[in-house]
Design a protein around this motif. Structure first.
Motif, mmCIF file in Angstrom:
data_model
loop_
_atom_site.group_PDB
_atom_site.id
_atom_site.type_symbol
_atom_site.label_atom_id
_atom_site.label_comp_id
_atom_site.label_asym_id
_atom_site.label_seq_id
_atom_site.Cartn_x
_atom_site.Cartn_y
_atom_site.Cartn_z
ATOM 1 N N VAL B 81 -7.104 -2.484 -0.235
ATOM 2 C CA VAL B 81 -6.543 -2.326 -1.587
ATOM 3 C C VAL B 81 -5.277 -3.179 -1.739
ATOM 4 C CG1 VAL B 81 -5.306 -0.680 -3.045
ATOM 5 C CG2 VAL B 81 -7.535 -0.080 -2.107
ATOM 6 N N ALA B 82 -4.441 -3.167 -0.689
ATOM 7 C CA ALA B 82 -3.178 -3.911 -0.764
ATOM 8 C C ALA B 82 -3.438 -5.413 -0.924
ATOM 9 C CB ALA B 82 -2.356 -3.648 0.494
ATOM 10 N N LEU B 83 -4.350 -5.930 -0.117
ATOM 11 C CA LEU B 83 -4.625 -7.365 -0.169
ATOM 12 C C LEU B 83 -5.298 -7.749 -1.484
ATOM 13 C CD1 LEU B 83 -5.803 -7.973 3.507
ATOM 14 C CD2 LEU B 83 -3.717 -8.839 2.439
ATOM 15 N N ALA B 84 -6.249 -6.905 -1.919
ATOM 16 C CA ALA B 84 -6.931 -7.206 -3.184
ATOM 17 C C ALA B 84 -5.937 -7.183 -4.336
ATOM 18 C CB ALA B 84 -8.052 -6.210 -3.415
ATOM 19 N N SER B 85 -5.042 -6.194 -4.332
ATOM 20 C CA SER B 85 -4.066 -6.090 -5.430
ATOM 21 C C SER B 85 -3.062 -7.238 -5.374
ATOM 22 C CB SER B 85 -3.324 -4.755 -5.365
ATOM 23 O OG SER B 85 -4.235 -3.711 -5.507
ATOM 24 N N THR B 86 -2.724 -7.695 -4.161
ATOM 25 C CA THR B 86 -1.781 -8.801 -4.026
ATOM 26 C C THR B 86 -2.404 -10.104 -4.521
ATOM 27 O OG1 THR B 86 -0.936 -7.702 -2.067
ATOM 28 C CG2 THR B 86 -0.252 -9.985 -2.389
ATOM 29 N N GLY B 152 5.104 -4.783 5.979
ATOM 30 C CA GLY B 152 4.009 -4.303 5.135
ATOM 31 C C GLY B 152 3.931 -5.036 3.811
ATOM 32 N N LEU B 153 3.166 -4.461 2.912
ATOM 33 C CA LEU B 153 2.966 -5.106 1.606
ATOM 34 C C LEU B 153 3.313 -4.132 0.480
ATOM 35 C CD1 LEU B 153 -0.583 -6.707 2.138
ATOM 36 C CD2 LEU B 153 1.557 -7.988 1.883
ATOM 37 N N ASN B 154 4.066 -4.666 -0.500
ATOM 38 C CA ASN B 154 4.263 -3.932 -1.749
ATOM 39 C C ASN B 154 3.432 -4.644 -2.796
ATOM 40 O OD1 ASN B 154 6.330 -1.788 -1.451
ATOM 41 N ND2 ASN B 154 7.483 -3.509 -0.599
ATOM 42 N N TYR B 155 2.793 -3.911 -3.652
ATOM 43 C CA TYR B 155 1.928 -4.541 -4.661
ATOM 44 C C TYR B 155 1.927 -3.659 -5.887
ATOM 45 C CZ TYR B 155 -0.700 -1.104 -2.139
ATOM 46 O OH TYR B 155 -1.037 0.062 -1.523
ATOM 47 N N ARG B 156 1.352 -4.209 -6.938
ATOM 48 C CA ARG B 156 1.346 -3.454 -8.194
ATOM 49 C C ARG B 156 -0.047 -2.903 -8.465
ATOM 50 N NH1 ARG B 156 4.812 -5.844 -12.511
ATOM 51 N NH2 ARG B 156 2.953 -6.929 -13.223
ATOM 52 N N ILE B 157 -0.090 -1.653 -8.876
ATOM 53 C CA ILE B 157 -1.375 -1.057 -9.224
ATOM 54 C C ILE B 157 -1.445 -0.987 -10.751
ATOM 55 C CG2 ILE B 157 -1.586 0.242 -7.066
ATOM 56 C CD1 ILE B 157 -0.680 2.734 -8.652
#
Lengths: 240, 352
Positions: B81-86, B152-157
């Motif tokens: 999810v993190a990579l797809a959202s990024t 880690g990764l921060n991303y927007r949902i």
């Protein structure tokens, strides 16, 4: 004698460093009960487990119904129609009697008529149908174990010492069930220490010693010859 | 209808039924019953861990497979999810793509590990999963260009799932009608459906064969079941569900990092939750996860209150000092294993 449905030729099986089967030659004719007799530790159980593929023959061949099954995986052997009742019964204690039976009928649901017949020969199965199999008594577990093999019509039944350690009344029930099965034309290879049961059920007989078949013939021939029994198995007629 | 929904697997104990209903009601109405950010965080975490622990129990309790790679599958889902959202930008399509891809990768990896090691003895499988999980954890922290490394990764949902989104004016029972609430119900409903799915699987003919294999694999083979195939399929399903739980966690947190999704500590937590709740029963996962997460989040507060209450008594306040909460958590686990050797569910069923 009819064509053999099962034929072992020069089968050798090793378990760890022990050379247990040392060239077993055995033919099981189609229809009827073949007894596999012999003293403790001569390789009777190993023979059944090798046929089932649970231990591998490292030499020799096993033919079942015209096909070489020496290297066939166990589940495939079972699905060819070999029903196996192991010595330790091997029931699934956490599952109910019903679930044990459903699992045993791997090819589909159990035929209603067959189930009714099983309930007739093994009444406790109906009584404890929904109960965990682990709560059954030793005799009832053995009934379940045999009933599992009978859940579907098999072309060959391998049954390992079904009466071991059971009360005489239960032995009578089991012997009755096996007689019923035999009357239906089933082929059974039966390992049995109880000579009275063997005598009553067996048609043909093979006696093992030191990992080999040392005598084959009609069961009645062995049953009537006390000297032969004494020589082959150290049995005395009085005990039988 | 209800029994059908539970796939015929009744709790078989009045007390257990009450506890399960209380947990279900508590989670279903958590935002209204326990207002506040922290309690909502706890409730969401419970939902996700119920699924994660139940999926682990499918392997450990129902199939007798010991695996140490469950957090790896959880992490794969989260990073999906993190990579797809990024890379795809915020959106439900990114969440869906990440979740599906994570589940597929996890199942594929489980398939490879399973085919290589499930035909050998259980201990080898356990060791291989440990090795692969460690390798993946190292890889994730080293490949910082892709995974953000230790940071880690921060991303927007999607905005609809964030507190900034208001779908109604004002509040209901003191709860603001914002995206965070929607996010919680997304987690709750997804977890509920996944749990029912797992319940269906373990009560299906497939689940019955798994239990037979767990008890006596030779016997199951002799009846005609291909043990390796069944074990492998169970591992793949378990991995895929764990990955989806990871994806839900990533959607909830809006952050993934090695510590939150891949650490060995989480693996230990999962093991404890399964054991405390009761192995080989899906309801054990519900009880285990709920008790454990609540203890993790509130034991410290509880001890603070207790220490103040007994402040006049010598020694006790020191013992109950909130800083010592991990010690007491440990004591609680030892006691629970001692008094509930077959888990809370086993105990409740035994006494019903």
């Amino acid at each position: 004698m009819s064509e053999p449905i099962l034929k072992l030729s020069g089968v050798h099986t090793n378990i760890a460093q022990y050379h247990i089967l040392q060239g077993v030659d055995l033919e099981v004719p189609s229809g009827g009960v073949t007894m596999l007799l012999g003293r403790n530790g001569v390789g009777k159980t190993t023979t059944l487990r090798t046929i089932m593929g649970l231990w591998r023959a490292h030499q020799g061949t096993i033919d079942f119904d015209g096909a070489d099954i020496t290297a066939t995986p166990t589940p495939a052997i079972a699905r060819r129609g070999v029903g196996f009742v192991p010595e330790d019964m091997g029931i699934f204690s956490d599952l109910s009697v019903e679930e044990n039976m459903i699992l045993a009928a791997a090819d589909g649901p159990i035929d209603k008529q067959r189930l009714d017949w099983l309930f007739t020969v093994f009444p406790p199965l109906r009584t404890f149908w929904k109960n965990p199999a682990g709560n059954l008594s030793g005799g009832q577990k053995q009934m379940l174990s045999i009933a599992r093999a009978m859940a579907q019509e098999r072309r060959l039944y391998l049954i390992d010492e079904p009466t071991k350690g059971l009360a005489p009344a239960i032995i009578g029930t089991l012997a009755g069930a096996l007689r019923d099965l035999k009357a239906q034309g089933a082929t059974i290879l039966l390992v049995e220490q109880n000579f009275a049961v063997a005598k009553a059920l067996g048609d043909s007989c093979a006696v093992m010693d030191d990992g080999r078949i040392v005598w084959t013939g009609a069961m009645v021939e062995l049953a009537e010859d006390a000297a032969l029994q004494e020589r082959l198995m150290g049995l005395s007629m009085e005990a039988a | 209808m209800l029994v059908n929904l539970l796939s015929g697997d009744r709790p078989r104990s009045r007390m257990l039924t009450l506890v399960l209903v209380a947990i279900l009601v508590g989670l279903a109405f958590a935002p209204f019953l326990f207002p506040g950010t922290r309690s909502l965080e706890t409730a969401a975490r419970i939902c996700i861990f119920i699924v994660l622990v139940a999926s682990y129990d499918l392997m450990l309790g129902y199939s007798g497979i010991v695996s140490f790679a469950h957090t790896m599958f959880f992490g794969i889902g989260a990073y999906g999810v993190a990579l797809a959202s990024t890379h795809m930008g915020r959106g439900f399509d990114a969440l869906l793509t990440g979740t599906v891809a994570g589940a597929l990768v996890a199942a594929l990896l489980a398939l490879i590990i399973g085919l290589f090691s499930l035909r050998v003895r259980a201990i080898f499988f356990a060791m291989i999963t440990l090795a692969v999980a460690s390798a993946v954890a190292v890889l994730v922290s080293q490949l910082s260009g892709l995974t953000g490394g230790e940071d880690g990764l921060n991303y927007r949902i999607p905005r609809a799932l964030t507190p900034a989104f208001k779908f109604a004016d004002g509040s209901f029972l003191g709860v603001r009608m914002n995206g965070k609430l929607l996010n919680y119900y997304l987690i709750f409903i997804a977890s509920f459906v996944l749990f029912l799915l797992l319940l269906r699987i373990v009560n299906s003919p497939f689940g019955r064969v798994l239990q037979a294999i767990r008890e006596n694999d030779f016997r199951a083979e002799s009846i005609g079941y291909r043990v390796v195939l069944y074990r492998t399929v169970a591992t793949c399903i378990s991995a895929a569900v764990a990955a989806i739980a990871g994806s839900l966690f990533a959607i909830w947190l809006r952050y993934v990092g090695p510590d939150t999704t891949l650490s060995f500590e989480i693996m230990i937590d999962i093991l404890l939750m399964v054991v405390i709740g009761g192995m080989g029963t899906m309801y054990g996962a519900v009880i285990g996860a709920t008790l454990f997460v609540i203890a993790q989040n509130y034991l410290q507060n509880l001890m603070g209150v207790a220490a103040e209450t007994v402040s006049a008594v010598p020694l006790l306040p020191d013992l109950l000092n909130p800083d010592r909460w991990l010690l007491w958590l440990g004591v609680l686990f030892v006691l629970s294993v001692y008094f509930f050797p077959s888990g809370v569910v086993g105990r409740l069923r035994g006494t019903s």
